[in-house]
Design a protein around this motif. Structure first.
Motif, PDB file in Angstrom:
ATOM      1  N   CYS A  22       0.853  -1.187   0.000  1.00 48.74           N
ATOM      2  CA  CYS A  22       0.000   0.000   0.000  1.00 48.74           C
ATOM      3  C   CYS A  22       0.889   1.237   0.000  1.00 48.74           C
ATOM      4  CB  CYS A  22      -0.933  -0.010   1.213  1.00 48.74           C
ATOM      5  SG  CYS A  22      -0.068  -0.192   2.795  1.00 48.74           S
ATOM      6  N   GLY A  23       0.261   2.411  -0.015  1.00 49.22           N
ATOM      7  CA  GLY A  23       1.023   3.650  -0.080  1.00 49.22           C
ATOM      8  C   GLY A  23       1.406   3.995  -1.501  1.00 49.22           C
ATOM      9  N   THR A  24       2.553   4.639  -1.655  1.00 48.73           N
ATOM     10  CA  THR A  24       3.030   5.058  -2.973  1.00 48.73           C
ATOM     11  C   THR A  24       4.456   4.561  -3.182  1.00 48.73           C
ATOM     12  OG1 THR A  24       3.957   7.142  -2.138  1.00 48.73           O
ATOM     13  CG2 THR A  24       1.630   7.162  -2.823  1.00 48.73           C
ATOM     14  N   THR A  27       6.458   6.450  -0.566  1.00 49.06           N
ATOM     15  CA  THR A  27       6.186   6.041   0.816  1.00 49.06           C
ATOM     16  C   THR A  27       5.425   4.725   0.811  1.00 49.06           C
ATOM     17  OG1 THR A  27       4.158   7.390   0.830  1.00 49.06           O
ATOM     18  CG2 THR A  27       6.172   8.390   1.723  1.00 49.06           C
ATOM     19  N   PRO A  28       6.124   3.631   0.538  1.00 47.53           N
ATOM     20  CA  PRO A  28       5.456   2.334   0.442  1.00 47.53           C
ATOM     21  C   PRO A  28       5.403   1.610   1.784  1.00 47.53           C
ATOM     22  CG  PRO A  28       7.736   2.080  -0.175  1.00 47.53           C
ATOM     23  CD  PRO A  28       7.550   3.540   0.202  1.00 47.53           C
ATOM     24  N   ASN A  29       4.518   0.643   1.882  1.00 47.09           N
ATOM     25  CA  ASN A  29       4.518  -0.242   3.044  1.00 47.09           C
ATOM     26  C   ASN A  29       3.937  -1.592   2.645  1.00 47.09           C
ATOM     27  OD1 ASN A  29       5.195  -0.620   5.837  1.00 47.09           O
ATOM     28  ND2 ASN A  29       3.008  -0.779   6.235  1.00 47.09           N
ATOM     29  N   SER A  56      -0.524   0.356   8.155  1.00 45.08           N
ATOM     30  CA  SER A  56      -1.064   0.314   6.789  1.00 45.08           C
ATOM     31  C   SER A  56      -2.521   0.761   6.705  1.00 45.08           C
ATOM     32  CB  SER A  56      -0.946  -1.107   6.216  1.00 45.08           C
ATOM     33  OG  SER A  56       0.395  -1.486   6.049  1.00 45.08           O
ATOM     34  N   PHE A  59      -3.040   4.217   5.221  1.00 47.66           N
ATOM     35  CA  PHE A  59      -2.620   4.218   3.815  1.00 47.66           C
ATOM     36  C   PHE A  59      -3.766   3.716   2.933  1.00 47.66           C
ATOM     37  CE2 PHE A  59       1.835   3.994   5.416  1.00 47.66           C
ATOM     38  CZ  PHE A  59       2.392   4.994   4.634  1.00 47.66           C
ATOM     39  N   SER A  63      -6.137   6.232   0.531  1.00 52.63           N
ATOM     40  CA  SER A  63      -5.976   6.106  -0.926  1.00 52.63           C
ATOM     41  C   SER A  63      -7.092   5.294  -1.567  1.00 52.63           C
ATOM     42  CB  SER A  63      -4.632   5.451  -1.252  1.00 52.63           C
ATOM     43  OG  SER A  63      -4.649   4.072  -0.919  1.00 52.63           O
ATOM     44  N   ASP A  91      11.685   1.017   5.986  1.00 58.39           N
ATOM     45  CA  ASP A  91      11.126   0.612   4.695  1.00 58.39           C
ATOM     46  C   ASP A  91      11.230  -0.906   4.576  1.00 58.39           C
ATOM     47  OD1 ASP A  91      10.683  -0.034   2.005  1.00 58.39           O
ATOM     48  OD2 ASP A  91      11.580   1.809   1.256  1.00 58.39           O
ATOM     49  N   VAL A 108      -0.023   2.306  -6.459  1.00 58.57           N
ATOM     50  CA  VAL A 108       0.438   1.484  -5.349  1.00 58.57           C
ATOM     51  C   VAL A 108       1.558   0.554  -5.829  1.00 58.57           C
ATOM     52  CG1 VAL A 108      -0.246  -0.246  -3.646  1.00 58.57           C
ATOM     53  CG2 VAL A 108      -1.850   1.557  -4.289  1.00 58.57           C
TER      54      VAL A 108
END
Length: 203
Positions: A22-24, A27-29, A56, A59, A63, A91, A108
């Motif tokens: 998820c996220g971008t 800035t992912p997760n 998460s 996020f 989104s 990360d 994503v």
């Protein structure tokens, strides 16, 4: 045969152990989820259940998008790590040596090492108690083409998928039958078994 009655609990096992990204890209997760599955074929829909306090959660809520990444034997350590550690601290892509690739239909990130990436869009959030359920439609599925055989059939059985049951990860074992085999005519079953044998000899 005797049985013992237990209090209500989550005992529908085995369950899938998937990594949900998820996220971008910036800035992912990743969060590991066992409470997930198919809820509708047409339109294709799925769900994940997430605790509100998980990193998460916001996020996905903000989104309205997430990616379900199927997991394999080679990903089992990363799968466990992403379920017990929080992305607030580091990360997870970098820590686990995973490759993030931009989604085909969303912003994503997807996990490149996963054989199947399922991009999803949230349609409804249902508050259940300990978890909220994100009901989602499937936007598209990206697959690793190395698992396509010469006929174009997707051989997901070759990917080494894993499952989760009562606190332990398991390698999926030998096939016991195919959908509808219990009512299949003997002649059809014989032809199918011969075809499977020939495929095994080729690989």
């Amino acid at each position: 045969m005797s049985k013992v009655l237990w209090k209500p609990g989550t005992m529908v096992y085995p369950a899938p152990a998937v990594m949900v990204s998820c996220g971008t890209m910036e800035t992912p997760n990743i969060i590991t989820i066992a409470w997930t599955g198919t809820v509708c074929t047409s339109p294709a829909m799925t769900y994940i259940s997430v605790r509100k306090e998980r990193y998460s959660y916001d996020f996905i809520k903000d989104s309205g998008k997430f990616v379900i990444n199927l997991t394999t034997k080679s990903l089992v350590k990363a799968t466990d790590f992403c379920g017990v550690k929080s992305g607030r601290d580091f990360d997870k892509f970098t820590h686990c040596g995973l490759t993030k690739t931009k989604g085909t239909l969303t912003d994503v990130p997807m996990i490149a090492e996963s054989p199947v990436n399922i991009e999803c869009e949230v349609t409804q959030i249902v508050e259940l108690g300990s978890h909220d359920m994100f009901l989602a439609k499937v936007l598209g599925i990206t697959i690793e083409d190395s698992y396509l055989d010469e006929t174009g059939k997707f051989r997901l059985d070759k990917a080494g998928l894993i499952a989760y049951a009562h606190g332990t990860y398991y390698d999926l074992g030998d096939p016991l039958g195919t959908f509808g085999y219990s009512i299949m005519k003997k002649k059809t079953q014989k032809k199918r078994n011969q075809a499977k044998k020939q495929n095994r000899e080729k690989t």
